[in-house]
Design an enzyme around this catalytic site. Structure first.
Site, short mmCIF file in Angstrom:
data_model
loop_
_atom_site.label_atom_id
_atom_site.label_comp_id
_atom_site.label_asym_id
_atom_site.label_seq_id
_atom_site.Cartn_x
_atom_site.Cartn_y
_atom_site.Cartn_z
N ASP A 108 8.51 20.87 -4.62
CA ASP A 108 9.91 20.82 -4.20
C ASP A 108 10.28 22.13 -3.51
O ASP A 108 10.24 23.18 -4.13
CB ASP A 108 10.77 20.60 -5.47
CG ASP A 108 12.25 20.72 -5.20
OD1 ASP A 108 12.66 20.53 -4.04
OD2 ASP A 108 12.99 20.98 -6.17
N ASN A 110 13.29 22.87 -1.88
CA ASN A 110 14.69 23.29 -1.81
C ASN A 110 15.43 23.20 -3.13
O ASN A 110 16.66 23.26 -3.17
CB ASN A 110 15.42 22.47 -0.73
CG ASN A 110 15.39 20.98 -1.06
OD1 ASN A 110 14.72 20.57 -2.02
ND2 ASN A 110 16.10 20.18 -0.30
N ASP A 112 16.02 20.79 -5.27
CA ASP A 112 16.82 19.65 -5.72
C ASP A 112 16.05 18.80 -6.73
O ASP A 112 16.51 17.73 -7.14
CB ASP A 112 17.30 18.80 -4.54
CG ASP A 112 16.15 18.14 -3.80
OD1 ASP A 112 14.97 18.37 -4.18
OD2 ASP A 112 16.40 17.39 -2.84
N ASP A 116 9.02 17.38 -1.53
CA ASP A 116 9.40 17.07 -0.15
C ASP A 116 8.31 17.53 0.82
O ASP A 116 7.33 18.16 0.43
CB ASP A 116 10.76 17.70 0.18
CG ASP A 116 10.83 19.14 -0.33
OD1 ASP A 116 9.91 19.90 -0.01
OD2 ASP A 116 11.78 19.47 -1.08
N ASP A 185 0.32 6.00 3.68
CA ASP A 185 0.33 4.79 2.88
C ASP A 185 0.93 3.67 3.73
O ASP A 185 1.95 3.88 4.38
CB ASP A 185 1.19 5.00 1.62
CG ASP A 185 0.63 4.31 0.41
OD1 ASP A 185 0.39 3.09 0.50
OD2 ASP A 185 0.42 4.97 -0.63
N ASP A 286 -1.54 -0.61 0.71
CA ASP A 286 -0.99 -1.05 -0.56
C ASP A 286 -1.24 -2.55 -0.81
O ASP A 286 -0.95 -3.37 0.07
CB ASP A 286 0.52 -0.78 -0.52
CG ASP A 286 1.18 -0.94 -1.86
OD1 ASP A 286 0.86 -0.16 -2.77
OD2 ASP A 286 2.03 -1.84 -2.01
N GLU A 344 -6.06 -0.89 -1.17
CA GLU A 344 -5.83 -1.03 -2.61
C GLU A 344 -5.98 -2.51 -2.91
O GLU A 344 -5.20 -3.32 -2.40
CB GLU A 344 -4.44 -0.53 -2.99
CG GLU A 344 -4.26 -0.47 -4.50
CD GLU A 344 -2.85 -0.78 -4.98
OE1 GLU A 344 -2.52 -0.39 -6.10
OE2 GLU A 344 -2.08 -1.44 -4.26
N HIS A 415 -1.14 7.47 -8.91
CA HIS A 415 0.26 7.46 -9.32
C HIS A 415 0.64 6.22 -10.15
O HIS A 415 1.78 6.08 -10.54
CB HIS A 415 1.13 7.51 -8.07
CG HIS A 415 0.93 6.30 -7.21
ND1 HIS A 415 -0.26 6.05 -6.55
CD2 HIS A 415 1.72 5.24 -6.94
CE1 HIS A 415 -0.17 4.90 -5.92
NE2 HIS A 415 1.02 4.39 -6.13
N ASP A 416 -0.31 5.33 -10.37
CA ASP A 416 -0.01 4.11 -11.14
C ASP A 416 -0.63 4.12 -12.53
O ASP A 416 -0.60 3.10 -13.22
CB ASP A 416 -0.56 2.88 -10.39
CG ASP A 416 0.23 2.57 -9.14
OD1 ASP A 416 1.43 2.92 -9.09
OD2 ASP A 416 -0.35 2.00 -8.19
C1 NOJ Z 1 0.74 -0.55 -5.63
C2 NOJ Z 1 1.31 0.83 -5.64
O1 NOJ Z 1 0.28 1.74 -5.88
C3 NOJ Z 1 2.38 0.84 -6.70
O2 NOJ Z 1 2.84 2.13 -6.97
C4 NOJ Z 1 3.48 -0.07 -6.24
O3 NOJ Z 1 4.45 -0.17 -7.26
C5 NOJ Z 1 2.96 -1.47 -5.91
N1 NOJ Z 1 1.73 -1.45 -5.17
C6 NOJ Z 1 3.96 -2.22 -5.08
O4 NOJ Z 1 4.05 -1.67 -3.80
CA CA Z 2 13.32 18.83 -2.56
#
Ligand code: NOJ
Ligand code: CA
Length: 614
Positions: A108, A110, A112, A116, A185, A286, A344, A415-416
């Site tokens: 981050d 700035n 908040d 970013d 992405d 995705d 993915e 991230h999942d």
């Molecule tokens: C897979 C992504 O990695 C996930 O974070 C997202 O919620 C779903 N696809 C829907 O786009």
């Molecule tokens: Ca920020």
């Protein structure tokens, strides 16, 4: 490929690519071994008789659905598994180490509290010094953030909290100046319901956009079919103003696009080209295997729905036009730009992946397959500890059978998912040992390593105390569903096991992250960062670690020993458990590269790298 029928044997079915992967998935789900299928008592049986045996749970309809899916794939993968030495065609993305950034929680600039683009820019020297070759950014496009940017409102605009298009151009330039590449992405299975296309489709039947989505009449006042959403509840939204329903496989604000419409395809391809013309080097795509849905959107099979926890999945996870659409994107966008693609592809197993990534097929360069993320019989929200013996067997199977015309992605985190180190052992006292072991495997196996932000800092799961600390739409919806049958405490405990928020907390390098409640703070471990630098440098300076052949040397319990051979030879020995044990590989004639010294006992989770010149 001969057609499968109820009179084919189970073995015949297992020999087809789709049959193989589906059966493997079912076995995994039920925690049964492959021997169950290979054993002649089952293998030689006709599907018809098996379907009687599997009774109500997997009745004839289940088998018919499976047979239809299997027969929808006329192709078989090219067999390039036995070539020795492997004749792999070199490519930059096979040699690269790719680093995934989840922009919202990366850095981050700035204050908040939201990561970013300027924050990313400020860390480019750090990323370069780690040795990574390419950055993959999770979505940075304009979005109402129902699913943190995976719900795109405008594909050609930058999300306001993340910055401006000028910031983006500066970032791209900064990445290229440092000799790195940028992978964006691409979320094109769905858009936000606030996307202009959806708004037009909904509000103006003559706009020409209705066919960009799946609008359907209800069935007796109910949803058009029984499909459900990955984020809970039905996969359909009702729009009373039109008396129509629209499909969303993910959140209620992520509306599925209709890829059978050539106008939609052409708009998407134009958008991809717009980014590629800007100089982007490739895309992570995705849930790209979901883009083709079966004609007529048929009801999902009950047994499959129950087993996989989602109804309707067999009608879109390997849809009838998937290959065709992937090929079209490649021809019209990626190929002319020489761009890289990684899909993915949840649910896609080894053989189907070959049909998507076989280089002669010109569809995708690579996929992310996910069956290594949980051990058999477990799902992400279960409370269990991950047995790395399973990872060894999974990865060995792919290394030995994927073929030299296919190339795999190597990853544990994104991230999942919660962090793998915490899945292996909840007690963090051996975190550094486990992180070292995971990194050694990731950088010495054959494939492209994807580092997820924070892996190189040695981050682990967070000790969330309450549901109010979680912001992910999936966790919140699931929690609400669980409350129908569980107490608050139980529901929260389940969510905490699998929540995607474990990987979405601001990285601990700036002041904002230090303002988090104490139990949500972690410090970066410089020893692990240094380890990543060393391993990435090692992989880069020894092409054998990239292109060399893989050979399994030992898979004794808790042991993983393998060899990589090319211009030189590497042997890697891993202790997959916390039990100390004698090493299998004695290292005669080899130099020990890591750790600096080794005794005659392998310590908990110890990993050793040996090298010998030819
Ligand atoms: C897979 C992504 O990695 C996930 O974070 C997202 O919620 C779903 N696809 C829907 O786009
Ligand atoms: Ca920020």
């Amino acid at each position: 490929m001969p057609q499968i029928s109820l009179d084919s044997t189970v073995r015949d079915l297992y020999e087809t690519p789709v049959g193989h992967d589906v059966i493997e998935k079912v076995l995994l789900q039920m925690n049964l071994s492959e021997k169950w299928i290979l054993n002649p008592i089952i293998g030689k049986r006709k599907i018809r008789t098996l379907s009687k045996l599997t009774g109500k749970q997997m009745g004839p309809e289940f088998w018919q659905t499976l047979i239809a899916l299997v027969n929808s794939e006329p192709d078989v993968p090219a067999d390039r598994t036995s070539e020795k030495p492997c004749a792999v065609k070199p490519a930059w993305w096979k040699e690269a180490v790719i680093y995934q950034i989840y922009p919202r929680s990366f850095c981050d600039s700035n204050g908040d509290g939201i990561g970013d683009l300027k924050g990313i820019l400020s860390k480019l020297d750090y990323l370069q010094s780690l040795g990574v070759d390419a950055l993959w950014l999770s979505p940075i496009y304009d979005s109402p953030n129902d699913d943190n940017g995976y719900d795109i409102r405008d594909y050609r605009k930058i999300m306001t909290e993340f910055g401006t298009m000028d910031d983006f151009d500066e970032l791209l330039d900064g990445i290229h100046k440092r000799g790195m590449k940028l992978i964006m992405d691409l979320v094109v299975n769905h858009t936000s319901d606030e996307h202009e296309w959806f708004q037009k489709a909904l509000n103006d039947p003559d706009s020409g956009y209705e066919d960009y989505y799946f609008f359907r009449k209800g069935k007796d006042g109910k949803e058009p079919n029984n499909w459900n959403s990955f984020f809970g509840g039905t996969a359909w939204n009702y729009y009373p103003e039109r008396d129509l329903w629209a499909l969303h496989l993910f959140s209620k604000k992520q509306m599925d696009l209709n890829w059978d419409n050539p106008k939609l395809r052409s708009d998407i391809i134009e958008m991809i080209n717009w980014w590629l013309d800007k100089g982007v080097d490739g895309f992570r795509m995705d849930v790209i295997n979901y883009i083709s849905k079966s004609d007529g959107l048929p009801e999902g099979n009950e047994a499959i729905g129950k087993m996989m926890l989602f109804y309707g999945i067999e009608h879109y996870y390997y849809g009838p036009h998937l290959h065709e659409y992937l090929h079209e994107i490649r021809e019209k966008a990626f190929k002319p730009h020489n761009a890289f693609s990684v899909g993915e592809t949840p649910g896609i197993g080894r053989e189907m992946a070959k049909l998507i990534t076989g280089e002669e097929r010109e569809e995708l360069d690579m996929v992310f397959s996910f069956d290594q993320l949980e051990t058999p019989g477990h799902v992400r929200f279960d409370d269990y500890e991950y047995d790395l013996n399973y990872y060894r067997d999974y990865i060995t199977d792919w290394m030995e059978n994927y073929g030299s015309n296919c190339w795999m992605s190597l990853f544990y985190n994104n991230h999942d998912n919660p962090r793998m180190v915490s899945k292996v052992r909840k007690d963090p006292s051996l975190r550094r040992e486990i992180e070292t072991l995971l990194a050694v495997m990731q950088f010495t196996l054959k494939g492209t390593p994807f580092v997820f932000q924070g892996d190189e800092m040695g981050l682990i799961n967070y000790d969330f105390h309450s549901i109010s600390e979680l912001s992910d739409v999936e966790s919140r919806n699931r929690y609400a569903e669980l409350l129908e049958s569980h107490s608050e405490e139980e529901s929260f405990r389940i969510i905490r096991n699998g929540t995607r928020d474990h990987s979405r907390i601001l990285l601990p390098w700036n002041e904002k992250a230090k303002e988090l409640p104490e139990h949500l703070r972690q410090e970066a471990d410089p020893v692990i960062t240094e380890l990543y630098r060393t391993l990435i440098a090692l992989r880069k300076t020894h092409p054998t670690l990239i292109y060399g052949d893989f050979r399994l040397l030992s898979r004794k319990k808790n042991t993983f020993v393998y060899e990589r051979t090319g211009e030189e030879t590497f042997v890697i020995e891993c202790n997959l458990s916390e039990e100390p044990r004698k090493p299998v590989f004695q290292g005669k004639g080899y130099t020990l590269l890591m750790p600096r010294t080794a005794s005659d006992v392998m310590k908990p989770y110890e990993a050793r790298i040996y090298r010998k010149l030819k």
